[in-house]
Design a protein around this motif. Sequence first.
Motif, short mmCIF file in Angstrom:
data_model
loop_
_atom_site.label_atom_id
_atom_site.label_comp_id
_atom_site.label_asym_id
_atom_site.label_seq_id
_atom_site.Cartn_x
_atom_site.Cartn_y
_atom_site.Cartn_z
N PRO A 156 0.63 -1.26 0.05
CA PRO A 156 -0.06 0.02 -0.04
C PRO A 156 0.88 1.38 0.00
O PRO A 156 1.98 1.23 0.41
N LEU A 157 0.18 2.37 -0.52
CA LEU A 157 0.94 3.47 -0.54
C LEU A 157 -0.01 4.83 -0.84
O LEU A 157 -1.15 4.52 -1.18
N ARG A 158 0.35 5.66 -0.06
CA ARG A 158 -0.55 7.17 -0.20
C ARG A 158 -0.19 7.96 -1.73
O ARG A 158 0.92 8.28 -1.53
N VAL A 159 -1.07 7.99 -2.35
CA VAL A 159 -0.62 8.97 -3.71
C VAL A 159 -0.43 10.39 -3.13
O VAL A 159 -1.55 11.03 -2.51
N PRO A 160 0.52 10.99 -3.60
CA PRO A 160 0.75 12.47 -3.27
C PRO A 160 0.04 13.13 -3.99
O PRO A 160 -0.45 12.93 -5.21
N GLU A 161 -0.46 14.39 -3.39
CA GLU A 161 -1.04 15.37 -4.08
C GLU A 161 -0.60 15.80 -5.43
O GLU A 161 0.82 15.95 -5.50
N GLY A 162 -1.22 16.01 -6.50
CA GLY A 162 -0.44 16.45 -7.94
C GLY A 162 -0.12 15.34 -8.45
O GLY A 162 0.60 15.38 -9.65
N GLU A 163 -0.26 13.94 -8.09
CA GLU A 163 -0.02 12.72 -8.79
C GLU A 163 -1.02 11.94 -9.09
O GLU A 163 -1.94 12.12 -8.30
N VAL A 164 -0.90 10.77 -10.07
CA VAL A 164 -1.82 9.98 -10.33
C VAL A 164 -1.21 8.54 -10.49
O VAL A 164 -0.26 8.33 -10.97
N LEU A 165 -2.09 7.47 -9.94
CA LEU A 165 -1.71 6.23 -10.33
C LEU A 165 -2.70 5.61 -11.49
O LEU A 165 -4.05 6.02 -11.65
N VAL A 166 -2.05 5.39 -12.68
CA VAL A 166 -2.75 4.86 -13.75
C VAL A 166 -2.51 3.11 -13.87
O VAL A 166 -1.49 2.67 -13.70
N LEU A 167 -3.58 2.59 -14.21
CA LEU A 167 -3.60 1.10 -14.50
C LEU A 167 -4.42 0.79 -15.96
O LEU A 167 -5.16 1.47 -16.31
N GLY A 168 -4.06 -0.26 -16.49
CA GLY A 168 -4.76 -0.92 -17.36
C GLY A 168 -5.79 -1.86 -16.96
O GLY A 168 -5.68 -2.36 -15.86
N ASP A 169 -6.88 -1.90 -17.78
CA ASP A 169 -7.83 -2.83 -17.20
C ASP A 169 -7.58 -4.25 -17.54
O ASP A 169 -8.22 -5.14 -16.96
N HIS A 170 -6.62 -4.47 -18.38
CA HIS A 170 -6.25 -5.87 -18.55
C HIS A 170 -4.79 -5.99 -17.70
O HIS A 170 -3.82 -6.04 -18.17
N ARG A 171 -5.15 -6.24 -16.41
CA ARG A 171 -4.32 -6.34 -15.43
C ARG A 171 -2.78 -7.18 -15.69
O ARG A 171 -1.67 -6.71 -15.11
N GLY A 172 -2.99 -8.30 -16.02
CA GLY A 172 -1.91 -9.35 -16.33
C GLY A 172 -1.09 -8.96 -17.67
O GLY A 172 -0.12 -9.69 -17.68
N ALA A 173 -1.57 -7.90 -18.40
CA ALA A 173 -0.90 -7.51 -19.58
C ALA A 173 -0.88 -6.23 -19.73
O ALA A 173 -1.07 -5.72 -20.84
N SER A 174 -0.56 -5.50 -18.84
CA SER A 174 -0.40 -3.89 -18.95
C SER A 174 0.98 -3.32 -18.09
O SER A 174 1.18 -3.74 -17.02
N PHE A 175 1.61 -2.70 -19.13
CA PHE A 175 2.72 -1.90 -18.55
C PHE A 175 2.27 -0.48 -17.95
O PHE A 175 1.92 0.40 -18.73
N ASP A 176 2.16 -0.28 -16.62
CA ASP A 176 1.31 0.87 -16.18
C ASP A 176 1.92 1.22 -15.28
O ASP A 176 3.23 0.79 -14.82
N GLY A 177 1.39 2.10 -14.14
CA GLY A 177 1.96 2.64 -12.93
C GLY A 177 2.71 1.81 -12.08
O GLY A 177 3.37 2.26 -11.16
#
Length: 208
Positions: A156-177
């Motif tokens: 777990p982590l807390r996202v700092p203000e001014g930043e965003v976590l992005v993910l792909g919907d195809h979680r097992g095949a996504s190069f993301d945050g």
Amino acid sequence: MQTDAATASRQRRVLGWLRREALPLLVLILLLTAARSSLANHYHVPSGSMQPALQPGDRVVVDMRAYGWRLPFSTFDLVTVADPLPGEVVVFDSPADGTRLIKRVAAVGGQQVEVRGGRLLVDGRPAPAHVPAVEQIGTRRISLDLAHGGGADLGPLRVPEGEVLVLGDHRGASFDGRYFGLVPVDAFYGRAVAVYHRRGEGFGWRRL
């Protein structure tokens, strides 16, 4: 003398044509290009990292005004309109290598986030266990593709203000945050609005 006069006449005609026809056309092209850079654009989906919402080959309309009015041909916002919201599909350049990507906003500044087995937990709220391939992200109900597993865990982590976590919907095949980290809010080019063309189905309007 007659040859010089004829040459001068041709030059005047050419210059007159350039002023009447070519210059306005050039200005129009520049204005359209600037509008595409600052107002609206389209994105061609290269992979299946956002399945099932987006399929490889999909063509997507992108609202370039959603998060700010951008100076044409730059990443500088003249006017900030809004920050990305959880659940929205966004277009940005990868912090890893600059590749243009399309992903979903999973968490924003101030939220506590964790990813386990491909499932997202925001502020400690797990996804419904009885619906294994569905998540509620913000106000949106998202269908996931977990056919290739869940991919990397995070937090777990807390996202700092001014930043965003992005993910792909195809979680097992996504190069993301989970791999390249959080993305600053001012790095997003725009919000993906709808799929306007899908391979094998043709033109349509499938809102995201």
